[in-house]
Design a protein around this motif. Structure first.
Motif, PDB file in Angstrom:
ATOM      1  N   ARG A  76     -10.775   8.679  -4.907  1.00  0.00           N
ATOM      2  CA  ARG A  76     -10.585  10.081  -5.294  1.00  0.00           C
ATOM      3  C   ARG A  76      -9.628  10.187  -6.493  1.00  0.00           C
ATOM      4  O   ARG A  76      -9.884  10.935  -7.433  1.00  0.00           O
ATOM      5  CB  ARG A  76     -10.042  10.863  -4.093  1.00  0.00           C
ATOM      6  CG  ARG A  76     -10.126  12.353  -4.232  1.00  0.00           C
ATOM      7  CD  ARG A  76      -9.774  13.090  -2.940  1.00  0.00           C
ATOM      8  NE  ARG A  76     -10.812  12.904  -1.920  1.00  0.00           N
ATOM      9  CZ  ARG A  76     -10.682  12.132  -0.834  1.00  0.00           C
ATOM     10  NH1 ARG A  76      -9.570  11.483  -0.585  1.00  0.00           N
ATOM     11  NH2 ARG A  76     -11.667  12.029   0.039  1.00  0.00           N
ATOM     12  N   ASN A  77      -8.554   9.411  -6.473  1.00  0.00           N
ATOM     13  CA  ASN A  77      -7.581   9.443  -7.569  1.00  0.00           C
ATOM     14  C   ASN A  77      -8.142   8.881  -8.863  1.00  0.00           C
ATOM     15  O   ASN A  77      -7.574   9.103  -9.933  1.00  0.00           O
ATOM     16  CB  ASN A  77      -6.314   8.676  -7.184  1.00  0.00           C
ATOM     17  CG  ASN A  77      -5.517   9.395  -6.123  1.00  0.00           C
ATOM     18  OD1 ASN A  77      -5.580  10.607  -5.992  1.00  0.00           O
ATOM     19  ND2 ASN A  77      -4.763   8.638  -5.344  1.00  0.00           N
TER      20      ASN A  77
ATOM     21  N   THR B  48      -4.367   2.513  -7.162  1.00  0.00           N
ATOM     22  CA  THR B  48      -4.858   3.567  -8.052  1.00  0.00           C
ATOM     23  C   THR B  48      -4.620   3.207  -9.503  1.00  0.00           C
ATOM     24  O   THR B  48      -5.526   3.326 -10.344  1.00  0.00           O
ATOM     25  CB  THR B  48      -4.193   4.916  -7.718  1.00  0.00           C
ATOM     26  OG1 THR B  48      -4.618   5.327  -6.412  1.00  0.00           O
ATOM     27  CG2 THR B  48      -4.560   5.986  -8.726  1.00  0.00           C
TER      28      THR B  48
ATOM     29  N   ALA C 142      -9.101   5.519   4.793  1.00  0.00           N
ATOM     30  CA  ALA C 142      -8.382   6.566   4.062  1.00  0.00           C
ATOM     31  C   ALA C 142      -7.708   6.039   2.804  1.00  0.00           C
ATOM     32  O   ALA C 142      -7.675   6.729   1.783  1.00  0.00           O
ATOM     33  CB  ALA C 142      -7.358   7.240   4.977  1.00  0.00           C
ATOM     34  N   ALA C 143      -7.171   4.832   2.845  1.00  0.00           N
ATOM     35  CA  ALA C 143      -6.486   4.282   1.671  1.00  0.00           C
ATOM     36  C   ALA C 143      -7.471   4.083   0.522  1.00  0.00           C
ATOM     37  O   ALA C 143      -7.199   4.477  -0.622  1.00  0.00           O
ATOM     38  CB  ALA C 143      -5.803   2.962   2.023  1.00  0.00           C
ATOM     39  N   SER C 144      -8.630   3.496   0.803  1.00  0.00           N
ATOM     40  CA  SER C 144      -9.623   3.293  -0.258  1.00  0.00           C
ATOM     41  C   SER C 144     -10.221   4.614  -0.725  1.00  0.00           C
ATOM     42  O   SER C 144     -10.512   4.793  -1.909  1.00  0.00           O
ATOM     43  CB  SER C 144     -10.728   2.351   0.208  1.00  0.00           C
ATOM     44  OG  SER C 144     -10.256   1.022   0.193  1.00  0.00           O
ATOM     45  N   GLU C 145     -10.410   5.544   0.202  1.00  0.00           N
ATOM     46  CA  GLU C 145     -10.908   6.861  -0.189  1.00  0.00           C
ATOM     47  C   GLU C 145      -9.923   7.536  -1.145  1.00  0.00           C
ATOM     48  O   GLU C 145     -10.331   8.177  -2.119  1.00  0.00           O
ATOM     49  CB  GLU C 145     -11.144   7.728   1.043  1.00  0.00           C
ATOM     50  CG  GLU C 145     -12.321   7.260   1.872  1.00  0.00           C
ATOM     51  CD  GLU C 145     -12.452   7.985   3.203  1.00  0.00           C
ATOM     52  OE1 GLU C 145     -11.550   8.769   3.574  1.00  0.00           O
ATOM     53  OE2 GLU C 145     -13.475   7.759   3.883  1.00  0.00           O
ATOM     54  N   ALA C 146      -8.624   7.382  -0.892  1.00  0.00           N
ATOM     55  CA  ALA C 146      -7.609   7.975  -1.766  1.00  0.00           C
ATOM     56  C   ALA C 146      -7.641   7.339  -3.154  1.00  0.00           C
ATOM     57  O   ALA C 146      -7.566   8.040  -4.168  1.00  0.00           O
ATOM     58  CB  ALA C 146      -6.221   7.840  -1.148  1.00  0.00           C
TER      59      ALA C 146
ATOM     60  N   ARG D  13     -16.237  10.517  -6.109  1.00  0.00           N
ATOM     61  CA  ARG D  13     -16.469  11.405  -4.974  1.00  0.00           C
ATOM     62  C   ARG D  13     -17.572  10.819  -4.106  1.00  0.00           C
ATOM     63  O   ARG D  13     -18.483  10.160  -4.617  1.00  0.00           O
ATOM     64  CB  ARG D  13     -16.901  12.801  -5.458  1.00  0.00           C
ATOM     65  CG  ARG D  13     -15.886  13.494  -6.362  1.00  0.00           C
ATOM     66  CD  ARG D  13     -14.626  13.880  -5.597  1.00  0.00           C
ATOM     67  NE  ARG D  13     -13.611  14.490  -6.445  1.00  0.00           N
ATOM     68  CZ  ARG D  13     -12.552  13.855  -6.937  1.00  0.00           C
ATOM     69  NH1 ARG D  13     -12.367  12.578  -6.700  1.00  0.00           N
ATOM     70  NH2 ARG D  13     -11.667  14.483  -7.667  1.00  0.00           N
TER      71      ARG D  13
ATOM     72  N   GLN E 127       0.830  -1.202   0.000  1.00  0.00           N
ATOM     73  CA  GLN E 127       0.000   0.000   0.000  1.00  0.00           C
ATOM     74  C   GLN E 127       0.863   1.250   0.000  1.00  0.00           C
ATOM     75  O   GLN E 127       2.010   1.233   0.416  1.00  0.00           O
ATOM     76  CB  GLN E 127      -0.932  -0.008   1.215  1.00  0.00           C
ATOM     77  CG  GLN E 127      -2.002  -1.063   1.114  1.00  0.00           C
ATOM     78  CD  GLN E 127      -2.892  -1.126   2.341  1.00  0.00           C
ATOM     79  OE1 GLN E 127      -2.746  -0.361   3.289  1.00  0.00           O
ATOM     80  NE2 GLN E 127      -3.808  -2.075   2.338  1.00  0.00           N
TER      81      GLN E 127
END
Length: 98
Positions: free
Chosen positions: A77-78, A43, A70-74, A82, A37
């Motif tokens: 988002r990338n 991504t 946070a990792a999956s949200e990033a 949203r 990760q």
């Protein structure tokens, strides 16, 4: 399956495709092993899958993410997703903008 250049399996990315009025949509899921990760692997793999789905006319693309992941949200988002404010089974539904 997500693999390193050496061929080591480090994760997976998938899409569940289903019908919606006027077409088909996809719900994404991904998993990257903890040691790998933070390197952009999730991504890159997820972007490639989103592009593949779009090339085949699948829109919208969504993902369901546990709040605070946070990792999956990033990754989401990338990849142009949203948070929508909608929920599914205790997870926030993220979707492509527009």
């Amino acid at each position: 399956m997500i693999r390193t250049a050496e061929g080591t399996a480090v994760g997976t990315v998938q899409a569940t495709v289903g019908p919606i009025p006027g077409g088909r949509a996809a719900v994404l899921a991904w998993l990257v092993g903890v040691p790998w990760q933070g390197r952009g692997i999730g991504t890159r793999a997820t972007r490639a899958l989103v592009e593949w789905l779009h090339d085949r006319g699948l829109r919208p693309v969504t993902a369901h993410i546990r709040p605070g992941n946070a990792a999956s949200e990033a990754v989401a988002r990338n990849c142009g997703l949203r948070p929508t404010g909608r929920w599914a089974d205790g997870e926030v539904v993220w979707a492509e903008a527009g």
